[in-house]
Enzyme design. Sequence first.
Site, PDB file in Angstrom:
ATOM      1  N   GLY A   8       0.871  -1.171   0.000  1.00 11.14           N
ATOM      2  CA  GLY A   8       0.000   0.000   0.000  1.00 11.14           C
ATOM      3  C   GLY A   8       0.911   1.225   0.000  1.00 11.14           C
ATOM      4  O   GLY A   8       1.944   1.232   0.701  1.00 11.14           O
ATOM      5  N   PHE A   9       0.577   2.205  -0.832  1.00  8.22           N
ATOM      6  CA  PHE A   9       1.450   3.392  -0.878  1.00  8.22           C
ATOM      7  C   PHE A   9       0.613   4.639  -1.133  1.00  8.22           C
ATOM      8  O   PHE A   9       0.856   5.414  -2.043  1.00  8.22           O
ATOM      9  CB  PHE A   9       2.539   3.204  -1.954  1.00  8.22           C
ATOM     10  CG  PHE A   9       3.759   4.059  -1.733  1.00  8.22           C
ATOM     11  CD1 PHE A   9       4.414   4.069  -0.506  1.00  8.22           C
ATOM     12  CD2 PHE A   9       4.272   4.841  -2.765  1.00  8.22           C
ATOM     13  CE1 PHE A   9       5.545   4.859  -0.310  1.00  8.22           C
ATOM     14  CE2 PHE A   9       5.404   5.626  -2.579  1.00  8.22           C
ATOM     15  CZ  PHE A   9       6.049   5.634  -1.350  1.00  8.22           C
ATOM     16  N   GLY A  10      -0.385   4.817  -0.252  1.00  2.73           N
ATOM     17  CA  GLY A  10      -1.215   6.029  -0.300  1.00  2.73           C
ATOM     18  C   GLY A  10      -0.530   7.150   0.466  1.00  2.73           C
ATOM     19  O   GLY A  10       0.691   7.122   0.692  1.00  2.73           O
ATOM     20  N   GLY A  11      -1.328   8.106   0.914  1.00  2.00           N
ATOM     21  CA  GLY A  11      -0.785   9.288   1.574  1.00  2.00           C
ATOM     22  C   GLY A  11       0.028   8.972   2.814  1.00  2.00           C
ATOM     23  O   GLY A  11       1.077   9.583   3.050  1.00  2.00           O
ATOM     24  N   GLY A  13       1.661   6.089   3.633  1.00  4.25           N
ATOM     25  CA  GLY A  13       2.913   5.439   3.250  1.00  4.25           C
ATOM     26  C   GLY A  13       3.895   6.461   2.690  1.00  4.25           C
ATOM     27  O   GLY A  13       5.077   6.484   3.051  1.00  4.25           O
ATOM     28  N   GLU A 153       0.932   1.254  16.527  1.00  2.00           N
ATOM     29  CA  GLU A 153       0.639   2.468  17.306  1.00  2.00           C
ATOM     30  C   GLU A 153      -0.398   3.355  16.628  1.00  2.00           C
ATOM     31  O   GLU A 153      -1.276   3.921  17.282  1.00  2.00           O
ATOM     32  CB  GLU A 153       1.946   3.252  17.510  1.00  2.00           C
ATOM     33  CG  GLU A 153       1.795   4.521  18.310  1.00  2.00           C
ATOM     34  CD  GLU A 153       1.370   4.253  19.755  1.00  2.00           C
ATOM     35  OE1 GLU A 153       2.173   3.714  20.505  1.00  2.00           O
ATOM     36  OE2 GLU A 153       0.213   4.595  20.113  1.00  2.00           O
ATOM     37  N   VAL A 156      -4.755   3.633  16.903  1.00  5.34           N
ATOM     38  CA  VAL A 156      -5.566   4.428  17.838  1.00  5.34           C
ATOM     39  C   VAL A 156      -4.879   5.792  17.993  1.00  5.34           C
ATOM     40  O   VAL A 156      -3.725   5.870  18.399  1.00  5.34           O
ATOM     41  CB  VAL A 156      -5.678   3.737  19.227  1.00  5.34           C
ATOM     42  CG1 VAL A 156      -6.528   4.585  20.174  1.00  5.34           C
ATOM     43  CG2 VAL A 156      -6.268   2.338  19.098  1.00  5.34           C
ATOM     44  N   LYS A 228     -11.466   0.857  17.763  1.00  2.00           N
ATOM     45  CA  LYS A 228     -10.396   1.345  18.642  1.00  2.00           C
ATOM     46  C   LYS A 228     -10.614   0.845  20.075  1.00  2.00           C
ATOM     47  O   LYS A 228      -9.655   0.499  20.764  1.00  2.00           O
ATOM     48  CB  LYS A 228     -10.322   2.868  18.562  1.00  2.00           C
ATOM     49  CG  LYS A 228      -9.841   3.316  17.171  1.00  2.00           C
ATOM     50  CD  LYS A 228     -10.063   4.786  16.899  1.00  2.00           C
ATOM     51  CE  LYS A 228      -9.586   5.159  15.504  1.00  2.00           C
ATOM     52  NZ  LYS A 228     -10.022   6.505  15.070  1.00  2.00           N
ATOM     53  N   GLY A 325      -4.501  12.328  10.128  1.00  2.87           N
ATOM     54  CA  GLY A 325      -3.582  13.228   9.416  1.00  2.87           C
ATOM     55  C   GLY A 325      -2.454  12.420   8.810  1.00  2.87           C
ATOM     56  O   GLY A 325      -1.999  11.444   9.403  1.00  2.87           O
TER      57      GLY A 325
HETATM   58  N1  HSE Z   1     -12.003   8.958  10.384  1.00  3.84           N
HETATM   59  C1  HSE Z   1     -11.213   8.795  11.549  1.00  3.84           C
HETATM   60  C2  HSE Z   1     -11.532   9.944  12.510  1.00  3.84           C
HETATM   61  C3  HSE Z   1      -9.739   8.805  11.169  1.00  3.84           C
HETATM   62  O1  HSE Z   1     -12.355  10.785  12.160  1.00  3.84           O
HETATM   63  O2  HSE Z   1     -11.000   9.981  13.600  1.00  3.84           O
HETATM   64  C4  HSE Z   1      -8.845   7.992  12.044  1.00  3.84           C
HETATM   65  O3  HSE Z   1      -9.264   6.673  12.274  1.00  3.84           O
END
Ligand code: HSE
Length: 349
Positions: A8-11, A13, A153, A156, A228, A325
């Site tokens: 996988g090499f999206g944002g 990665g 990590e 969550v 989570k 982010g």
């Molecule tokens: N969509 C999630 C949020 C991003 O709004 O917290 C992280 O899991």
Amino acid sequence: MTKIAFVGFGGVGQALAEILLERKVHLESSYGLEAEVVAVSDMMKGAVYQPDGLDIEQLLEAVRETGNVENYPDGPGVTKGLDSMATIQQSNADMIVEVTFTDVETGQPAIDHCRAAFEKGKSVVTTNKGPVALAYEELSKLAEKNGAYWGFEGTVMSGTPALRMPVATLAGNEIKEIKGILNGTTNYILTEMEKGNSYETALQKAKELGYAEADPTNDVEGYDARYKAAILSGYLMGTPISSKDIPCKGISDMTLEMVNDALEQNKKWRLLAQVKKENGTVTASVEPQLLDTDDPLAGVTGATNAILYECDLAGPIMLTGAGAGLKETGFSLLIDLIDYQRQKTMEKI
Ligand code: HSE
């Protein structure tokens, strides 16, 4: 030397690749982390493999300018087109950075990727919630049996160390309860509603700002927070609970009237994930709760996340920070890579 393959090499990665490039000297001199990217395999963006190491700058240029890593320059030793499984099983990488787009219902393909890596004795760092929420017990045992490291990590609160901080620095306490605002989208919506915006307008803004998942149902119905909570239960409370067994209510039926009524009573709605240990039994839940405005969790606004650990010796400890982010989540993978390096170094002592 740690040989890394990105599956996988999206944002996220790409953000990690950039950090590895920019901080190369510091990572080597301060932490002994000599990371070499040998492979990338992405369903949409193609695959490239060079056992002696890819040039990260050229790799990022290929993906950013053309959307396809197969536009990486050809040369001796460069192979293209390997799928994710071939990359995990056949490349010389010893560390798989698993950042695929995963179906959160099934946890796939990330669960199979982790399994394949561990069976080969390869380590994995991932930000995918699915494998940890749905297969923590099986995968952690498999990793241990094969002497592999598994870091997650970022599953969550992204780069805010909600998992490693309590394990590393609250050790010795019994943690009796964990509760947190673990979904940024819903906290952003609730905060916007407190400013008088409608639920629909707030959700639209959350989508535009990139907080919401591809399918915001996972956010607003509380499923993301439920995953989570399952991870916290398995990893921090030692009791794996299937996410499907966690009672869950989201905020999709929250109205402006409810939010305003709460404010009039000096209260605020917050979507809380809660994991409790009582008489040795661990239970978890996700639901909107009315908090007094002076409750520290009520003071958490916008897309910010927060988590509170009720410790028997240290008392309540709260950690707050970003929960999403690209750079922050890329950083969460870096914390795992540094931890992996530290563990490798310690074994040599
Ligand atoms: N969509 C999630 C949020 C991003 O709004 O917290 C992280 O899991």
